[in-house]
Design a protein around this motif. Structure first.
Motif, PDB file in Angstrom:
ATOM      1  N   ASP A 152       0.838  -1.205   0.000  1.00  0.00           N
ATOM      2  CA  ASP A 152       0.000   0.000   0.000  1.00  0.00           C
ATOM      3  C   ASP A 152       0.873   1.256   0.000  1.00  0.00           C
ATOM      4  N   VAL A 202       2.463   1.652  -3.487  1.00  0.00           N
ATOM      5  CA  VAL A 202       1.475   2.059  -4.493  1.00  0.00           C
ATOM      6  C   VAL A 202       1.147   3.535  -4.346  1.00  0.00           C
ATOM      7  N   ARG A 206      -2.105 -10.697  -2.832  1.00  0.00           N
ATOM      8  CA  ARG A 206      -2.065  -9.614  -3.819  1.00  0.00           C
ATOM      9  C   ARG A 206      -0.886  -9.771  -4.780  1.00  0.00           C
ATOM     10  N   GLU A 225      -1.631  -8.443  -8.271  1.00  0.00           N
ATOM     11  CA  GLU A 225      -1.549  -6.972  -8.325  1.00  0.00           C
ATOM     12  C   GLU A 225      -0.098  -6.519  -8.404  1.00  0.00           C
ATOM     13  N   ASP A 280       1.197  -7.033 -11.922  1.00  0.00           N
ATOM     14  CA  ASP A 280       0.723  -6.003 -12.854  1.00  0.00           C
ATOM     15  C   ASP A 280       1.478  -4.691 -12.641  1.00  0.00           C
ATOM     16  N   ARG A 281       1.694  -4.332 -11.397  1.00  0.00           N
ATOM     17  CA  ARG A 281       2.436  -3.098 -11.102  1.00  0.00           C
ATOM     18  C   ARG A 281       3.867  -3.205 -11.617  1.00  0.00           C
TER      19      ARG A 281
END
Length: 711
Positions: free
Chosen positions: A449, A452, A499, A502, A505-506
């Motif tokens: 978090d 991101v 995650r 995710e 993808d990042r």
């Protein structure tokens, strides 16, 4: 270091071409340490404590040791300034710079001297006692009879600064020991055969401190202020020589943890246990400063040096200082006695990598580091600028935007990424039922978090401070560390981390966005995207982070041919462009970045950095491995580059000083400078050696045939 000492050093070195005035240098000498106490032993035999960041205790600010001869030899030379008259017909002989080394894989420092009564072997060890960490100095004469005939004893002058104080300090004289105190901290000095206390003394007066000339090393005389014999940190005492040897010890305690009687008893027990050279060596072998390295490890001697340095720089929490704090008044630096999560996590990662390849037995180190990072993570999932290693409390810093009502520019996002990458790799190696696994997964949730929140829409990190802490922008190094962390998290897979998709993808978006930093006219990735969108195409060793980041990404995605070619171009140009071989040939290696003016003194050219040189070796080794995995013939070329750079920071290389230490920087004339030893390059060297050895590329004969390091 007291301000008085700093001002005196300023007067002595204000016009020196390579010394920065007011510092307490450790570029010569060796450290001994355990349980958070870090003691520097100079070649001349003076001792000083550097462990305040690790233990919270200041201890010895300065010390002097001399040989006292009550019946000096008739042929003693009095004219070179090293010999002074004592009471009566005696003499006080200062020790010349001795030869220093470590005993085996311990932190036992051995120094040998030649004196007017023959050879002397001095051993310095820092060991644990029931009362705290004690430092022992044992001086033994090669010819005890000759020393006895001359009436030899030691004269010790020691200045304590409990809680960093040089005033409002008191003394208590005990039987065979002296206690110096301010408030909580209590510092003791004692002799195995007692102490002949000559007195205390006053620190240099304001007139002497503010005068044009340096003031004397010794404390000023008391005059009619006799009561102040007990109101200062200076202790001058004689230490008897018995059976050809003399032993003196210091002990740093906290009155709320160890009472006076227990401290004095601990010293008595220590002297009883250490009654010979062999018993002292055995005690040192059991201290935290000793390391264990299997015999089959490639370049074992270098590995011992690396692990010993990293152990010495560690607090009991597992957090490390960057290096000994040589500039305590922050005149020429921002201080080194703190834990930065950048280099600390990088060190942890390199140790984890080296351990996985060489089976060094460091599992306890990895778990301790992971625990320290769990305990210091902020509520938003990030980590602060720097903390005190002894307890993880927030330390003074200038990049804590996450704790302030500020923007991300005053925040070093790469530090959070480096910690997250390490935690992901630790989690990957744990069994599912390990109690630490759930804690690490939760910390990675928060860390993801936090990362991101620092990513822009284009996939790269937003503007923040750089790795060198001297600029702000959108740096390639920050992007590389995010790519590494996101890829390491993604590699866990959904079964270990919900995650992970995710994160994949990042990482993919960031991988593509790195092309935005390509500078075709220089054939390199820009070090920084400036606020106006233009690219800073200067060469910077921090961009070496792109190599291992791409190798991590290769575990979850494909590294295309164009990207491989650009990485090859980038490393070729960066290594060649940063390489510096001064005309006199005293040293050679890589500078930090183009235009680096920091701590140049009178040189007028960027200085060589050990961390940059070691980092270049590691990047070349990582790229070599990446290319080899793709069947690219250029792998051997970068293996050779890695070996060449690794040799410069190797045990026999020009960037390693006696004792096996890596200083942070070197002047062109070969003078080491700044924090010594610096932990970061030692960890990089260890991991790079292990990587090259695993791939059979550590030692290669002239005809290109690969051989194992131990062949």
């Amino acid at each position: 270091m007291r301000l008085r000492d700093a001002l005196d050093d300023y007067k002595r070195h204000r016009d020196h071409p390579t010394r920065f005035p007011g510092e307490r240098r450790t570029t010569a000498g060796l450290f001994s340490g355990t349980a958070g106490r870090l003691v520097h032993v100079s070649p001349h035999g003076s001792v000083r404590d550097y462990g305040y960041p690790l233990s919270g205790r200041s201890g010895i600010a300065d010390s002097r040791v001399a040989l006292r001869l009550d019946d000096p030899p008739a042929d003693l030379d009095w004219g070179d300034g090293s010999v002074r008259h004592a009471d009566g017909d005696g003499a006080i002989v200062r020790f010349d710079a001795g030869d220093q080394t470590y005993r085996g894989a311990t932190a036992l420092v051995e120094t040998t001297y030649e004196t007017p009564v023959g050879g002397v072997t001095r051993l310095d060890a820092t060991v644990d006692t029931d009362g705290g960490a004690a430092h022992l100095t044992r001086v033994a004469f090669d010819d005890p009879g000759r020393a006895a005939d001359a009436g030899a004893s030691l004269l010790v002058g020691c200045t304590f600064a409990p809680e960093g104080r040089d005033a409002r300090v008191g003394q208590l004289r005990h039987d065979g020991a002296v206690e110096v105190f301010h408030d909580r901290e209590r510092d003791f000095i004692a002799g195995a055969e007692g102490l002949d206390v000559h007195g205390g003394g006053l620190p240099a007066s304001p007139a002497a401190v503010l005068g044009e000339e340096p003031h004397a090393d010794d404390a000023e005389t008391l005059g009619d202020r006799r009561e102040e014999d007990h109101l200062g940190g200076d202790v001058v005492a004689g230490v008897p020589v018995v059976d050809g040897a003399a032993t003196v010890a210091t002990l740093l305690t906290d009155r709320e943890e160890t009472d006076r009687a227990a401290a004095l008893s601990a010293l008595d027990d220590l002297f009883a246990a250490v009654d010979s050279e062999a018993s002292l060596a055995a005690l040192a072998a059991d201290s935290d400063g000793a390391v264990s390295v299997p015999d089959g490890v490639a370049r074992r001697d270098a590995a011992v040096d690396d692990l010993r340095v990293l152990s010495l720089l560690s607090a009991p929490t597992g957090l490390r200082i960057a290096g000994p704090d040589f500039d305590p008044h922050y005149v020429h630096s921002g201080g080194y006695g703190y834990t930065w999560f950048r280099d600390d996590a990088e060190i942890s990662g390199f140790l984890l990598d080296a351990d996985g390849r060489s089976d060094l037995g460091l599992e306890g180190w990895h778990r301790r580091s992971a625990r320290a990072y769990l305990d210091t993570q902020l509520p938003d999932g990030t980590w602060p600028h720097r903390v005190w290693p002894r307890d993880g409390a927030l330390a003074p810093g200038w990049a804590n935007a996450r704790l302030e009502a500020s923007d991300d520019v005053e925040y070093q996002a790469d530090q959070t990424a480096s910690v997250a990458a390490f935690l992901a790799r630790v989690l990957d190696g744990l069994d599912d039922d390990d109690p630490l696994a759930d804690e690490l997964a939760a910390a990675l949730e928060d860390a993801l978090d936090g990362m991101v929140d620092s990513l822009a829409d284009d996939g790269r990190p937003v503007a923040c401070q750089n790795a060198w802490e001297d600029a702000s922008g959108r740096f390639a190094h920050t992007a590389a560390r995010f790519l590494d962390a996101l890829s390491a998290i993604a590699a866990l897979g959904p079964e270990r981390f919900e995650r992970a998709v995710e994160a994949t993808d990042r990482a993919a978006l960031l991988y593509d966005a790195i092309d935005d930093l390509w500078v075709p006219e220089r054939g390199v990735y820009a070090v920084n995207e400036l606020a106006d969108g233009s690219l800073d195409g200067r060469l910077d060793s921090a961009t070496f982070a792109l190599a291992d980041a791409h190798r991590t990404y290769a575990t979850i995605g494909e590294i295309g041919e164009t990207r491989r070619n650009r990485l090859v171009e980038h490393l070729d140009a960066t290594i060649d462009g940063l390489y510096h071989d001064p005309a006199d040939g005293a040293v050679e290696g890589l500078i930090r970045y183009e235009g680096d003016a920091w701590r140049q003194r009178d040189q007028g050219h960027e200085k060589i950095w050990t961390v940059s040189t070691a980092w270049g070796a590691n990047a070349a080794a990582e790229l070599s491995a990446l290319l080899a995995d793709e069947g690219d013939a250029r792998a051997d070329e970068f293996g050779a580059r890695a070996r060449d750079l690794l040799a410069l920071v190797g045990p026999d290389g020009p960037l390693t000083v006696p004792g096996g230490y890596q200083p942070e920087q070197f002047f062109d004339d070969g003078t080491p400078d700044s924090a010594t030893p610096l932990g970061w390059p030692h960890a990089i060297r260890l991991a790079t050696t292990a990587l090259l050895d695993e791939r059979g590329a550590l030692d290669v004969e002239a005809d290109g045939e690969r051989v194992h390091a131990d062949d």
